[in-house]
Design an enzyme around this catalytic site. Sequence first.
Site, PDB file in Angstrom:
ATOM      1  CG  HIS A 130      -2.082  -0.979   1.506  1.00 17.24           C
ATOM      2  ND1 HIS A 130      -1.733  -1.820   2.546  1.00 17.24           N
ATOM      3  CD2 HIS A 130      -2.884  -1.439   0.537  1.00 17.24           C
ATOM      4  CE1 HIS A 130      -2.943  -2.841   2.258  1.00 17.24           C
ATOM      5  NE2 HIS A 130      -3.710  -2.470   1.098  1.00 17.24           N
TER       6      HIS A 130
ATOM      7  CE  LYS B 118     -12.721  -7.421   2.042  1.00 22.35           C
ATOM      8  NZ  LYS B 118     -11.448  -7.129   1.410  1.00 22.35           N
TER       9      LYS B 118
ATOM     10  NE  ARG C 227      -3.117  -7.113  -4.505  1.00 24.65           N
ATOM     11  CZ  ARG C 227      -3.682  -7.651  -3.406  1.00 24.65           C
ATOM     12  NH1 ARG C 227      -3.036  -7.960  -1.861  1.00 24.65           N
ATOM     13  NH2 ARG C 227      -4.871  -7.611  -3.324  1.00 24.65           N
TER      14      ARG C 227
ATOM     15  CB  SER D 215      -4.049  -6.754   4.637  1.00 27.18           C
ATOM     16  OG  SER D 215      -3.710  -5.720   4.074  1.00 27.18           O
TER      17      SER D 215
HETATM   18  P1  ADP Z   1      -9.905  -3.984  -0.158  1.00 28.83           P
HETATM   19  O1  ADP Z   1     -10.595  -4.854   0.607  1.00 28.83           O
HETATM   20  O2  ADP Z   1     -10.531  -2.625  -0.776  1.00 28.83           O
HETATM   21  O3  ADP Z   1      -9.567  -4.878  -1.404  1.00 28.83           O
HETATM   22  P2  ADP Z   1      -7.165  -3.888   0.608  1.00 28.83           P
HETATM   23  O4  ADP Z   1      -6.580  -2.901   1.805  1.00 28.83           O
HETATM   24  O5  ADP Z   1      -7.038  -5.273   0.579  1.00 28.83           O
HETATM   25  O6  ADP Z   1      -8.652  -3.284   0.577  1.00 28.83           O
HETATM   26  O7  ADP Z   1      -6.542  -3.146  -0.827  1.00 28.83           O
HETATM   27  C1  ADP Z   1      -6.866  -1.756  -1.143  1.00 28.83           C
HETATM   28  C2  ADP Z   1      -6.285  -1.804  -2.328  1.00 28.83           C
HETATM   29  O8  ADP Z   1      -4.918  -1.742  -2.427  1.00 28.83           O
HETATM   30  C3  ADP Z   1      -6.663  -2.569  -3.449  1.00 28.83           C
HETATM   31  O9  ADP Z   1      -6.917  -2.289  -4.643  1.00 28.83           O
HETATM   32  C4  ADP Z   1      -5.694  -3.534  -3.569  1.00 28.83           C
HETATM   33  O10 ADP Z   1      -5.604  -4.206  -4.935  1.00 28.83           O
HETATM   34  C5  ADP Z   1      -4.379  -2.693  -3.623  1.00 28.83           C
HETATM   35  N1  ADP Z   1      -3.311  -3.426  -2.705  1.00 28.83           N
HETATM   36  C6  ADP Z   1      -3.293  -4.410  -1.640  1.00 28.83           C
HETATM   37  N2  ADP Z   1      -1.970  -4.734  -1.459  1.00 28.83           N
HETATM   38  C7  ADP Z   1      -1.367  -4.197  -2.358  1.00 28.83           C
HETATM   39  C8  ADP Z   1      -0.117  -4.447  -2.901  1.00 28.83           C
HETATM   40  N3  ADP Z   1       0.717  -5.447  -2.186  1.00 28.83           N
HETATM   41  N4  ADP Z   1       0.395  -3.900  -4.068  1.00 28.83           N
HETATM   42  C9  ADP Z   1      -0.131  -3.043  -4.524  1.00 28.83           C
HETATM   43  N5  ADP Z   1      -1.626  -2.866  -4.348  1.00 28.83           N
HETATM   44  C10 ADP Z   1      -2.099  -3.207  -3.248  1.00 28.83           C
END
Ligand code: ADP
Length: 159
Positions: free
Chosen positions: A17, A41, A90, A128
């Site tokens: 992130h 979630k 990703r 995460s």
């Molecule tokens: P959500 O529940 O909305 O998917 P996340 O916190 O898992 O929330 O992810 C938020 C955004 O960040 C999403 O667009 C996800 O694809 C992106 N994201 C999560 N991890 C990574 C990463 N390692 N690299 C790039 N983008 C990421």
Amino acid sequence: MAIALYPGTFDPITLGHVDLIQRATYLFDRVIIAAASNPDKVPLFTLEERVELIRAVTAEIDNVTVIGFDNLLVECVREHNASVILRGLRAVSDFEYEFQLAAMNRHLDPEIETAFLTPSEHYAFLSSSLVKEVAALGGEVGDFVPPEVGQALAGKFKS
Ligand code: ADP
């Protein structure tokens, strides 16, 4: 002034992130990181904890604001005068869901664009959920999360 809003669960924020946020600050005048309440979630960290961790981790990055939200995403984007929703892509597995989400948000508000950025290849497989699984079993997550997040994870899994 181009304002991007980066929504997500951030449960917790990872270096993937942070990589995306850093890249976005080079492209937009302001980046608003919006942590979604997301009760469905059942997040490990409360919304307040997630917002606090994001603030701590991004304190040194200019032009970043952190908020929590629990309303419709396009409404939150409009409330903050943003014109772009930022999401991360990703591996291919993200594509279908992200494509659906972007199409729905365009339907709800055709004036808001969704922009995608990809992280450094080091973080292309990082999530995460994976970090939580490793931390829950006592594994080392220092390469994947900022130190504040590592400590917060250790605190959660100690109790
Ligand atoms: P959500 O529940 O909305 O998917 P996340 O916190 O898992 O929330 O992810 C938020 C955004 O960040 C999403 O667009 C996800 O694809 C992106 N994201 C999560 N991890 C990574 C990463 N390692 N690299 C790039 N983008 C990421």
